[in-house]
Scaffold this motif. Sequence first.
Motif, PDB file in Angstrom:
ATOM      1  N   THR A 163       8.523  -3.662-101.194  1.00 23.19           N
ATOM      2  CA  THR A 163       8.837  -3.925 -99.789  1.00 23.19           C
ATOM      3  C   THR A 163      10.231  -3.425 -99.429  1.00 23.19           C
ATOM      4  OG1 THR A 163       7.392  -5.860 -99.618  1.00 23.19           O
ATOM      5  CG2 THR A 163       9.256  -5.751 -98.090  1.00 23.19           C
ATOM      6  N   ILE A 164      11.226  -3.792-100.230  1.00 26.16           N
ATOM      7  CA  ILE A 164      12.601  -3.375 -99.957  1.00 26.16           C
ATOM      8  C   ILE A 164      12.694  -1.849 -99.930  1.00 26.16           C
ATOM      9  CG2 ILE A 164      15.002  -3.483-100.725  1.00 26.16           C
ATOM     10  CD1 ILE A 164      14.137  -6.066-102.304  1.00 26.16           C
ATOM     11  N   THR A 165      12.091  -1.222-100.923  1.00 28.88           N
ATOM     12  CA  THR A 165      12.131   0.240-101.016  1.00 28.88           C
ATOM     13  C   THR A 165      11.426   0.889 -99.852  1.00 28.88           C
ATOM     14  OG1 THR A 165      12.239   0.145-103.435  1.00 28.88           O
ATOM     15  CG2 THR A 165      11.454   2.199-102.461  1.00 28.88           C
ATOM     16  N   ASP A 166      10.304   0.327 -99.447  1.00 28.22           N
ATOM     17  CA  ASP A 166       9.528   0.903 -98.347  1.00 28.22           C
ATOM     18  C   ASP A 166      10.346   0.948 -97.064  1.00 28.22           C
ATOM     19  OD1 ASP A 166       7.026   2.063 -97.733  1.00 28.22           O
ATOM     20  OD2 ASP A 166       6.437   0.275 -96.621  1.00 28.22           O
ATOM     21  N   VAL A 167      11.103  -0.124 -96.807  1.00 28.80           N
ATOM     22  CA  VAL A 167      11.938  -0.173 -95.595  1.00 28.80           C
ATOM     23  C   VAL A 167      13.059   0.860 -95.685  1.00 28.80           C
ATOM     24  CG1 VAL A 167      13.386  -1.613 -94.124  1.00 28.80           C
ATOM     25  CG2 VAL A 167      11.413  -2.627 -95.283  1.00 28.80           C
ATOM     26  N   LEU A 168      13.714   0.943 -96.847  1.00 31.08           N
ATOM     27  CA  LEU A 168      14.809   1.896 -97.021  1.00 31.08           C
ATOM     28  C   LEU A 168      14.337   3.331 -96.854  1.00 31.08           C
ATOM     29  CD1 LEU A 168      16.770   0.455-100.093  1.00 31.08           C
ATOM     30  CD2 LEU A 168      17.502   0.488 -97.713  1.00 31.08           C
ATOM     31  N   LEU A 169      13.236   3.665 -97.511  1.00 30.52           N
ATOM     32  CA  LEU A 169      12.785   5.059 -97.496  1.00 30.52           C
ATOM     33  C   LEU A 169      12.176   5.457 -96.164  1.00 30.52           C
ATOM     34  CD1 LEU A 169      11.441   5.752-101.091  1.00 30.52           C
ATOM     35  CD2 LEU A 169      13.614   6.332-100.057  1.00 30.52           C
ATOM     36  N   LEU A 170      11.586   4.492 -95.434  1.00 25.54           N
ATOM     37  CA  LEU A 170      11.105   4.850 -94.108  1.00 25.54           C
ATOM     38  C   LEU A 170      12.279   5.289 -93.239  1.00 25.54           C
ATOM     39  CD1 LEU A 170       8.547   5.007 -92.333  1.00 25.54           C
ATOM     40  CD2 LEU A 170       9.234   2.800 -91.366  1.00 25.54           C
ATOM     41  N   ALA A 171      13.428   4.621 -93.395  1.00 23.26           N
ATOM     42  CA  ALA A 171      14.615   5.024 -92.642  1.00 23.26           C
ATOM     43  C   ALA A 171      15.000   6.461 -92.977  1.00 23.26           C
ATOM     44  CB  ALA A 171      15.773   4.079 -92.937  1.00 23.26           C
ATOM     45  N   ASP A 172      15.064   6.785 -94.264  1.00 24.58           N
ATOM     46  CA  ASP A 172      15.427   8.146 -94.663  1.00 24.58           C
ATOM     47  C   ASP A 172      14.396   9.161 -94.192  1.00 24.58           C
ATOM     48  OD1 ASP A 172      17.938   8.099 -95.984  1.00 24.58           O
ATOM     49  OD2 ASP A 172      17.028   7.092 -97.690  1.00 24.58           O
ATOM     50  N   LEU A 173      13.128   8.825 -94.307  1.00 24.97           N
ATOM     51  CA  LEU A 173      12.076   9.752 -93.888  1.00 24.97           C
ATOM     52  C   LEU A 173      12.071   9.953 -92.371  1.00 24.97           C
ATOM     53  CD1 LEU A 173       9.180   8.591 -96.233  1.00 24.97           C
ATOM     54  CD2 LEU A 173      10.317  10.817 -96.276  1.00 24.97           C
ATOM     55  N   TYR A 174      12.485   8.930 -91.644  1.00 25.75           N
ATOM     56  CA  TYR A 174      12.563   9.052 -90.191  1.00 25.75           C
ATOM     57  C   TYR A 174      13.845   9.756 -89.746  1.00 25.75           C
ATOM     58  CZ  TYR A 174       8.519   6.208 -88.758  1.00 25.75           C
ATOM     59  OH  TYR A 174       7.252   5.733 -88.498  1.00 25.75           O
ATOM     60  N   GLY A 175      14.747  10.032 -90.697  1.00 25.77           N
ATOM     61  CA  GLY A 175      15.995  10.703 -90.357  1.00 25.77           C
ATOM     62  C   GLY A 175      17.105   9.751 -89.978  1.00 25.77           C
ATOM     63  N   ILE A 193      12.744  -8.825 -97.340  1.00 26.50           N
ATOM     64  CA  ILE A 193      11.682  -9.731 -97.773  1.00 26.50           C
ATOM     65  C   ILE A 193      11.446 -10.814 -96.728  1.00 26.50           C
ATOM     66  CG2 ILE A 193      11.006 -11.401 -99.536  1.00 26.50           C
ATOM     67  CD1 ILE A 193      12.655  -9.724-101.541  1.00 26.50           C
ATOM     68  N   ALA A 194      12.532 -11.443 -96.263  1.00 27.64           N
ATOM     69  CA  ALA A 194      12.408 -12.476 -95.237  1.00 27.64           C
ATOM     70  C   ALA A 194      11.865 -11.888 -93.937  1.00 27.64           C
ATOM     71  CB  ALA A 194      13.765 -13.132 -94.991  1.00 27.64           C
ATOM     72  N   ALA A 195      12.308 -10.681 -93.602  1.00 23.35           N
ATOM     73  CA  ALA A 195      11.897 -10.053 -92.344  1.00 23.35           C
ATOM     74  C   ALA A 195      10.411  -9.703 -92.344  1.00 23.35           C
ATOM     75  CB  ALA A 195      12.734  -8.802 -92.095  1.00 23.35           C
ATOM     76  N   LYS A 196       9.924  -9.159 -93.435  1.00 19.52           N
ATOM     77  CA  LYS A 196       8.504  -8.800 -93.487  1.00 19.52           C
ATOM     78  C   LYS A 196       7.634 -10.047 -93.380  1.00 19.52           C
ATOM     79  CE  LYS A 196       5.010  -6.166 -95.994  1.00 19.52           C
ATOM     80  NZ  LYS A 196       4.687  -5.366 -97.200  1.00 19.52           N
ATOM     81  N   LYS A 197       8.023 -11.117 -94.077  1.00 19.42           N
ATOM     82  CA  LYS A 197       7.286 -12.369 -93.980  1.00 19.42           C
ATOM     83  C   LYS A 197       7.355 -12.920 -92.556  1.00 19.42           C
ATOM     84  CE  LYS A 197       7.796 -13.809 -98.823  1.00 19.42           C
ATOM     85  NZ  LYS A 197       8.424 -14.787 -99.762  1.00 19.42           N
ATOM     86  N   GLY A 198       8.513 -12.741 -91.914  1.00 19.53           N
ATOM     87  CA  GLY A 198       8.667 -13.218 -90.549  1.00 19.53           C
ATOM     88  C   GLY A 198       7.721 -12.534 -89.595  1.00 19.53           C
ATOM     89  N   MET A 199       7.622 -11.213 -89.686  1.00 14.63           N
ATOM     90  CA  MET A 199       6.712 -10.501 -88.788  1.00 14.63           C
ATOM     91  C   MET A 199       5.258 -10.772 -89.158  1.00 14.63           C
ATOM     92  SD  MET A 199       6.098  -8.794 -86.125  1.00 14.63           S
ATOM     93  CE  MET A 199       7.503  -7.920 -85.435  1.00 14.63           C
ATOM     94  N   GLU A 200       4.953 -10.898 -90.435  1.00 16.30           N
ATOM     95  CA  GLU A 200       3.577 -11.241 -90.833  1.00 16.30           C
ATOM     96  C   GLU A 200       3.166 -12.583 -90.223  1.00 16.30           C
ATOM     97  OE1 GLU A 200       3.265  -9.034 -95.219  1.00 16.30           O
ATOM     98  OE2 GLU A 200       3.926 -11.115 -95.072  1.00 16.30           O
ATOM     99  N   THR A 201       4.079 -13.541 -90.222  1.00 17.50           N
ATOM    100  CA  THR A 201       3.791 -14.857 -89.643  1.00 17.50           C
ATOM    101  C   THR A 201       3.649 -14.774 -88.132  1.00 17.50           C
ATOM    102  OG1 THR A 201       4.977 -15.939 -91.452  1.00 17.50           O
ATOM    103  CG2 THR A 201       4.620 -17.236 -89.449  1.00 17.50           C
TER     104      THR A 201
END
Length: 364
Positions: free
Chosen positions: A31-43, A91-99
């Motif tokens: 999860t942590i990595t996915d958020v970081l790399l999406l930022a890099d992939l989005y520029g 981690i907290a943020a993803k759980k927050g949006m899932e909820t």
Amino acid sequence: MAYVNINAQEARRFCEALFQSYGFSAQESETITDVLLLADLYGIESHGVQRLIRYAKAIQEGSIKTDATIRTVYETPCSAVWDAPCTMGQIAAKKGMETAIAKAKSCGFGTVAVRGSNHLGIAGYYTKMAAEQDMLGICMTNTEAIAIPTGGRKAMLGTSPIAVCMPADPVPFWYDAATTVITRGKLEVYQKAGKPLPSGWTADEKGLDCTDAGHIIENICNKAGGGIFPLGGSCELTGSHKGYGLGIVVELFTSIFSGGTTSPHIQHSGNADTSFSFFALDYGMFGDKAQMKARMSTLLQELRDSPKAENCTRIYTHGEKELENQQYFLKHGIPVNQKTLQEMREIGRSLGLNLDEYIKEIRL
């Protein structure tokens, strides 16, 4: 300082191994990595792997704990407030949006406010989660005081980003932006590159325009005055009061509603002191979803097709550039500052990981 391109999948494997070495589970590390790399992939370089050094320091000082827990302090069928001290922000943020999404599926609308957490990465990651469930997603977060109020010279508000994502064809409307002229991450990028800041971005301790990124960062860290201008720049003539007001709005929806720490009182770069808010809206509560999505898609296309200014060949809607960047960087590699790459190497070494065993493809 030059940039190099690294393979996105190799970077992913390294980051996941890094976070697992800290003690996060495989799923949490993903999860942590996915958020970081999406930022890099989005520029969005400011919020990608260049943030690893910040997380390393926060884990070392104990403001991020791998065994941190989340406690519900208030809840209704459509809302919740969580206390999440020392949690990893992603981690907290993803759980927050899932909820929030789960509550929206039941009530039509769901929202979660979180306090006491850490930097969550790009807020737009979480709004994208809602859009993928055919909902409207909104995310906001406060940060340490880094923005000066219009007419002031002391940082009192955060960069206070607002992110919104609405399904549309062929590209969703994906808006994610700070309510300040730039983010702290952008300051760090300019400092690493040894480049002066453009005029009109930041102010020194006297409230005067400053182009020295290092000086601004030092002032922010030492609470010595000055900071980043709100959206609109230094004065009301250019709309500074509008960005200033939006920063207060974000503070309302995050720290005020969650009972968290307001930006002027956040310490340690916001580590273990940051508040978030997440909103998921099933827009079918307003009528036929297919018709609304079609109307949104039509509006966005009309904007793209509208007359272009002289010397401009294209009008973008929010989210287009990011998806095009993603396609390009997946093929050609993510551009990373060599100073950031060295930080990654040193962090890995401290955990017994050899960066060169993970990232083999480095192109100048």
